[in-house]
Structure formats: structure tokens, C-alpha cells
Design a protein around this motif. Structure first.
Motif, PDB file in Angstrom:
ATOM      1  N   VAL A 136       0.865  -1.179   0.000  1.00 61.08           N
ATOM      2  CA  VAL A 136       0.000   0.000   0.000  1.00 61.08           C
ATOM      3  C   VAL A 136       0.903   1.230   0.000  1.00 61.08           C
ATOM      4  CG1 VAL A 136      -1.923   1.176   1.125  1.00 61.08           C
ATOM      5  CG2 VAL A 136      -1.727  -1.309   1.313  1.00 61.08           C
ATOM      6  N   TYR A 137       0.949   1.948  -1.121  1.00 62.49           N
ATOM      7  CA  TYR A 137       1.908   3.047  -1.285  1.00 62.49           C
ATOM      8  C   TYR A 137       1.336   4.154  -2.166  1.00 62.49           C
ATOM      9  CZ  TYR A 137       6.514   2.023   0.728  1.00 62.49           C
ATOM     10  OH  TYR A 137       7.574   1.856   1.600  1.00 62.49           O
ATOM     11  N   PHE A 138       1.812   5.374  -1.931  1.00 63.27           N
ATOM     12  CA  PHE A 138       1.603   6.535  -2.807  1.00 63.27           C
ATOM     13  C   PHE A 138       0.138   6.895  -2.991  1.00 63.27           C
ATOM     14  CE2 PHE A 138       5.559   4.524  -4.705  1.00 63.27           C
ATOM     15  CZ  PHE A 138       6.439   5.350  -4.015  1.00 63.27           C
ATOM     16  N   ASN A 139      -0.694   6.593  -2.004  1.00 62.70           N
ATOM     17  CA  ASN A 139      -2.075   7.060  -2.038  1.00 62.70           C
ATOM     18  C   ASN A 139      -2.148   8.463  -1.444  1.00 62.70           C
ATOM     19  OD1 ASN A 139      -3.512   4.474  -2.958  1.00 62.70           O
ATOM     20  ND2 ASN A 139      -2.229   3.753  -1.273  1.00 62.70           N
ATOM     21  N   GLN A 140      -3.142   9.271  -1.869  1.00 65.76           N
ATOM     22  CA  GLN A 140      -3.174  10.682  -1.480  1.00 65.76           C
ATOM     23  C   GLN A 140      -3.606  10.888  -0.032  1.00 65.76           C
ATOM     24  OE1 GLN A 140      -2.101  13.298  -3.510  1.00 65.76           O
ATOM     25  NE2 GLN A 140      -1.337  11.500  -4.605  1.00 65.76           N
ATOM     26  N   GLY A 141      -4.470  10.047   0.487  1.00 67.11           N
ATOM     27  CA  GLY A 141      -4.856  10.136   1.889  1.00 67.11           C
ATOM     28  C   GLY A 141      -3.963   9.242   2.730  1.00 67.11           C
ATOM     29  N   LYS A 142      -4.470   8.842   3.882  1.00 65.64           N
ATOM     30  CA  LYS A 142      -3.728   7.874   4.681  1.00 65.64           C
ATOM     31  C   LYS A 142      -3.601   6.573   3.906  1.00 65.64           C
ATOM     32  CE  LYS A 142      -5.223   9.612   9.213  1.00 65.64           C
ATOM     33  NZ  LYS A 142      -5.917   9.255  10.492  1.00 65.64           N
ATOM     34  N   GLN A 143      -2.517   5.903   4.140  1.00 58.34           N
ATOM     35  CA  GLN A 143      -2.348   4.622   3.455  1.00 58.34           C
ATOM     36  C   GLN A 143      -3.337   3.595   4.011  1.00 58.34           C
ATOM     37  OE1 GLN A 143      -0.342   4.728   0.743  1.00 58.34           O
ATOM     38  NE2 GLN A 143      -0.125   6.870   1.409  1.00 58.34           N
ATOM     39  N   ILE A 144      -3.421   3.509   5.327  1.00 55.49           N
ATOM     40  CA  ILE A 144      -4.422   2.656   5.993  1.00 55.49           C
ATOM     41  C   ILE A 144      -5.171   3.530   6.986  1.00 55.49           C
ATOM     42  CG2 ILE A 144      -4.875   0.574   7.337  1.00 55.49           C
ATOM     43  CD1 ILE A 144      -3.539  -0.098   4.756  1.00 55.49           C
ATOM     44  N   ASP A 145      -6.417   3.821   6.713  1.00 56.07           N
ATOM     45  CA  ASP A 145      -7.230   4.659   7.594  1.00 56.07           C
ATOM     46  C   ASP A 145      -8.117   3.748   8.433  1.00 56.07           C
ATOM     47  OD1 ASP A 145      -8.566   6.657   8.846  1.00 56.07           O
ATOM     48  OD2 ASP A 145      -9.565   7.442   7.057  1.00 56.07           O
ATOM     49  N   SER A 146      -7.531   3.242   9.523  1.00 53.81           N
ATOM     50  CA  SER A 146      -8.248   2.318  10.398  1.00 53.81           C
ATOM     51  C   SER A 146      -7.468   2.181  11.697  1.00 53.81           C
ATOM     52  CB  SER A 146      -8.387   0.948   9.735  1.00 53.81           C
ATOM     53  OG  SER A 146      -8.941   0.012  10.636  1.00 53.81           O
ATOM     54  N   THR A 147      -8.184   2.037  12.788  1.00 56.09           N
ATOM     55  CA  THR A 147      -7.525   1.786  14.077  1.00 56.09           C
ATOM     56  C   THR A 147      -7.540   0.307  14.436  1.00 56.09           C
ATOM     57  OG1 THR A 147      -9.606   2.205  15.259  1.00 56.09           O
ATOM     58  CG2 THR A 147      -8.121   4.085  14.928  1.00 56.09           C
ATOM     59  N   ARG A 148      -8.151  -0.513  13.587  1.00 60.64           N
ATOM     60  CA  ARG A 148      -8.256  -1.948  13.888  1.00 60.64           C
ATOM     61  C   ARG A 148      -7.786  -2.807  12.717  1.00 60.64           C
ATOM     62  NH1 ARG A 148     -14.151  -3.133  16.024  1.00 60.64           N
ATOM     63  NH2 ARG A 148     -14.740  -1.662  14.392  1.00 60.64           N
ATOM     64  N   ALA A 149      -6.794  -2.303  12.005  1.00 63.20           N
ATOM     65  CA  ALA A 149      -6.282  -3.056  10.865  1.00 63.20           C
ATOM     66  C   ALA A 149      -5.406  -4.210  11.332  1.00 63.20           C
ATOM     67  CB  ALA A 149      -5.492  -2.135   9.954  1.00 63.20           C
ATOM     68  N   ASN A 150      -5.520  -5.319  10.651  1.00 59.77           N
ATOM     69  CA  ASN A 150      -4.690  -6.488  10.913  1.00 59.77           C
ATOM     70  C   ASN A 150      -3.725  -6.631   9.728  1.00 59.77           C
ATOM     71  OD1 ASN A 150      -3.640  -8.875  11.882  1.00 59.77           O
ATOM     72  ND2 ASN A 150      -5.324 -10.131  11.139  1.00 59.77           N
ATOM     73  N   ILE A 151      -2.462  -6.304   9.951  1.00 54.45           N
ATOM     74  CA  ILE A 151      -1.488  -6.221   8.854  1.00 54.45           C
ATOM     75  C   ILE A 151      -0.438  -7.302   9.064  1.00 54.45           C
ATOM     76  CG2 ILE A 151       0.184  -4.749   7.692  1.00 54.45           C
ATOM     77  CD1 ILE A 151      -1.432  -2.345   8.705  1.00 54.45           C
ATOM     78  N   ILE A 152      -0.322  -8.192   8.083  1.00 56.56           N
ATOM     79  CA  ILE A 152       0.562  -9.341   8.186  1.00 56.56           C
ATOM     80  C   ILE A 152       1.503  -9.363   6.980  1.00 56.56           C
ATOM     81  CG2 ILE A 152       0.655 -11.864   8.368  1.00 56.56           C
ATOM     82  CD1 ILE A 152      -2.307 -11.709   9.360  1.00 56.56           C
ATOM     83  N   TYR A 153       2.800  -9.289   7.235  1.00 54.58           N
ATOM     84  CA  TYR A 153       3.816  -9.402   6.170  1.00 54.58           C
ATOM     85  C   TYR A 153       3.499  -8.499   4.980  1.00 54.58           C
ATOM     86  CZ  TYR A 153       5.192 -13.596   8.767  1.00 54.58           C
ATOM     87  OH  TYR A 153       5.577 -14.471   9.749  1.00 54.58           O
ATOM     88  N   SER A 154       3.163  -7.228   5.269  1.00 53.87           N
ATOM     89  CA  SER A 154       2.801  -6.295   4.213  1.00 53.87           C
ATOM     90  C   SER A 154       3.683  -5.055   4.275  1.00 53.87           C
ATOM     91  CB  SER A 154       1.332  -5.898   4.338  1.00 53.87           C
ATOM     92  OG  SER A 154       0.475  -7.007   4.097  1.00 53.87           O
ATOM     93  N   ASP A 155       3.814  -4.375   3.147  1.00 54.71           N
ATOM     94  CA  ASP A 155       4.634  -3.167   3.032  1.00 54.71           C
ATOM     95  C   ASP A 155       3.700  -1.978   2.875  1.00 54.71           C
ATOM     96  OD1 ASP A 155       6.569  -1.286   2.648  1.00 54.71           O
ATOM     97  OD2 ASP A 155       7.365  -2.146   0.782  1.00 54.71           O
ATOM     98  N   VAL A 156       3.585  -1.181   3.946  1.00 55.04           N
ATOM     99  CA  VAL A 156       2.693  -0.030   3.967  1.00 55.04           C
ATOM    100  C   VAL A 156       3.545   1.219   4.136  1.00 55.04           C
ATOM    101  CG1 VAL A 156       0.768   1.095   5.152  1.00 55.04           C
ATOM    102  CG2 VAL A 156       0.838  -1.407   4.967  1.00 55.04           C
ATOM    103  N   GLN A 157       3.416   2.145   3.210  1.00 52.69           N
ATOM    104  CA  GLN A 157       4.205   3.373   3.252  1.00 52.69           C
ATOM    105  C   GLN A 157       3.957   4.135   4.557  1.00 52.69           C
ATOM    106  OE1 GLN A 157       3.208   6.191   0.209  1.00 52.69           O
ATOM    107  NE2 GLN A 157       4.995   7.461   0.564  1.00 52.69           N
ATOM    108  N   GLY A 158       4.998   4.393   5.311  1.00 50.09           N
ATOM    109  CA  GLY A 158       4.892   5.174   6.541  1.00 50.09           C
ATOM    110  C   GLY A 158       4.213   4.466   7.683  1.00 50.09           C
ATOM    111  N   GLY A 159       3.969   3.192   7.584  1.00 47.00           N
ATOM    112  CA  GLY A 159       3.256   2.470   8.637  1.00 47.00           C
ATOM    113  C   GLY A 159       1.773   2.409   8.349  1.00 47.00           C
ATOM    114  N   SER A 160       0.982   2.153   9.382  1.00 47.72           N
ATOM    115  CA  SER A 160      -0.442   1.859   9.184  1.00 47.72           C
ATOM    116  C   SER A 160      -1.362   3.003   9.493  1.00 47.72           C
ATOM    117  CB  SER A 160      -0.836   0.656  10.062  1.00 47.72           C
ATOM    118  OG  SER A 160      -0.600   0.963  11.427  1.00 47.72           O
ATOM    119  N   THR A 161      -0.848   4.203   9.727  1.00 46.87           N
ATOM    120  CA  THR A 161      -1.754   5.327  10.044  1.00 46.87           C
ATOM    121  C   THR A 161      -1.610   6.451   9.035  1.00 46.87           C
ATOM    122  OG1 THR A 161      -0.092   6.326  11.506  1.00 46.87           O
ATOM    123  CG2 THR A 161      -1.658   4.811  12.494  1.00 46.87           C
TER     124      THR A 161
END
Length: 265
Positions: free
Chosen positions: A240-265
């Protein structure tokens, strides 16, 4: 004016184009050299049709309908049937690119309790209002490109278990995948979707919005909203990269072995 068939709706305009009338019909007819063929059926083997919707109307559960490469300007609805509608070779990107479904409305609809045995495979679904519209159903969509819709590429309203596999959902006007709640008061029914090996890119809203999505080996990039905006998303081996808003907009995301730009917030 002369009536025009739009999917299963016969539309005509009254005098001077003041308003339109329509009648929903379920019918089919065969032609000797039709673009669409029933290739696996008990009583309809080898039948050919000019339009995909005519083939669907004539099909029984378990049938497989194959569309030759062409541009099909029509809306289709599965009508609650457990059938497969596919291109001649869903594994060939050139065939998928040249087998196009397009309309001015919601191009593909699953609205009548379809389950995982209702399958769309190997098409490019292009333009229209929403590429694929589902209402409390659980169809399977694989190896499709869904692009250029004015609103969401794929929208599920209410409960359901939508399955997307090997799809490209790109350049739609709103979210790539929209999971809309249905219900009222304290009872809200959230849709669920499992996306496997999908690319969700360049959409006008979030890549994936609302509901309970699960993404496995997916890439979500360059969307105009958040990459994923949902209460309880699950990501497995995804990017999950280079999206204009937050990369992951959730406080209850379950992220497993994934590459998220800047973390999950």
C-alpha cells in the motif's frame, strides 16, 4: 422514437424527448454465428447468441457461457443463476483487453442472491456508472479489468462475501472497491470482500472503502483517497503506497507481512 434494448430493459422516449419509458424483459434468441456460445450445458450445448444477456437468460445453473473477443455494449445481470460467463481465454491479457463490456449504467449486476458459483471471468468492464454493482450477494469475479467507471469500480451494498481474484481495478471515478453498509437504526449489515492478487490503482477515491475487506497479495497504489479506509481491514503480503490520503485509515487493521508506506496510520 424507436425502442432501444438496454440490458433487459426496453427503453423508448415519448414525443420530443420529454421523458423515457421502459419495460424490463427476460428473453433470448439464438443466431447461427453469434459471438457468445454455451460450451457446457445439458440441453443448450453449442447454442450461440449475439448478446451476453440473451445467453444468460437462456442458461441453466451450471452452464458456461463464452464470449468471443469483441466490444459488448450492454448491461448484464446474472439473474440469480449459478453460471460462469467468461472470455475465450481469461489467462491471456490480450484476450481480456479485447473482450469489453461497456454501458451507460451499472454494467454488471449481481442483485438476486448470487453466490460464489456465479462467476464473471476474463473481461474488461469499462465506463458506465459503476462497473460491477452487487446487493447482498457473494459472486466470484476473476481475471477482469474494471476501469473508467464514473463511480466505484466495484460496489457491494449490504451483506455478502464478494470474491475478487487476479483483477485490475483502475482509474474509476470514486473508490476502486466500495463496501456499503445496509440497514437502519442500530442494525447495520457490513459487506465483506476477499481480494487476492489484485491491483487497485489510480481511482478517484479510496482504493478500498468501508466494510470488512481482506487483501491477500494485493497492490493498492496512487489512489486519490486513502489506500484502504475501513473499520476492520486485513492485509496479508500486500503493498500500500503513494495514495493521497492515509495509506491505511483504520484503528483496527490487521497487517501481516505487508509493506505499507509510513506504517499503518
Amino acid at each position: 422514437a424507436m425502442p432501444v434494448l438496454d440490458g433487459m430493459t426496453l427503453v423508448w422516449t415519448e414525443s420530443y424527448g420529454e421523458y423515457a419509458l421502459g419495460e424490463t424483459l427476460r428473453f433470448s434468441y439464438q443466431v447461427p454465428n453469434g459471438r457468445v456460445q454455451s460450451v457446457r450445458a445439458t440441453t443448450r450445448m453449442g447454442r450461440r447468441y449475439d448478446y451476453i444477456q440473451h445467453a444468460i437468460c437462456d442458461a441453466n445453473n451450471g452452464d458456461v457461457l463464452v464470449a468471443s473477443p469483441d466490444r459488448y455494449e450492454e448491461k448484464i445481470s446474472f439473474g440469480g443463476k449459478s453460471i460462469t460467463v467468461r472470455s475465450t481465454d481469461p489467462n491471456d491479457p490480450a484476450v481480456v483487453e479485447s473482450t469489453v463490456l461497456t454501458s451507460k449504467g451499472n454494467t454488471v449486476s449481481f442483485m438476486e442472491k448470487e453466490q460464489s458459483t456465479s462467476v464473471l471471468r476474463g473481461f474488461t468492464v469499462e465506463g458506465g456508472n459503476q462497473g460491477v454493482l452487487c446487493n447482498s450477494v457473494s459472486p466470484t469475479i476473476t481475471q477482469c479489468t474494471i476501469r473508467g467507471s464514473a463511480q466505484a469500480g466495484v460496489r457491494l451494498i449490504g451483506e455478502g462475501g464478494l470474491a475478487l481474484g487476479g483483477c485490475k481495478i483502475v482509474a474509476n471515478g470514486a473508490a476502486g472497491v466500495e463496501l456499503s453498509s445496509a440497514g437502519s437504526g442500530r442494525v447495520l449489515k457490513e459487506g465483506e470482500a476477499t481480494l487476492t492478487n489484485c491491483i487497485i490503482a489510480g481511482n478517484g477515491g479510496a482504493g478500498v472503502h468501508n466494510g470488512k475487506p481482506k487483501l491477500i497479495n494485493c497492490t493498492v497504489v496512487e489512489n486519490q483517497g486513502a489506500g484502504i479506509s475501513a473499520q476492520t481491514p486485513t492485509l496479508v503480503s500486500s503493498i500500500v503506497y503513494f495514495n493521497q490520503g492515509k495509506q491505511i485509515d483504520s484503528t483496527r487493521a490487521n497487517i501481516i507481512y505487508s509493506d505499507v508506506q509510513g506504517g499503518s496510520t
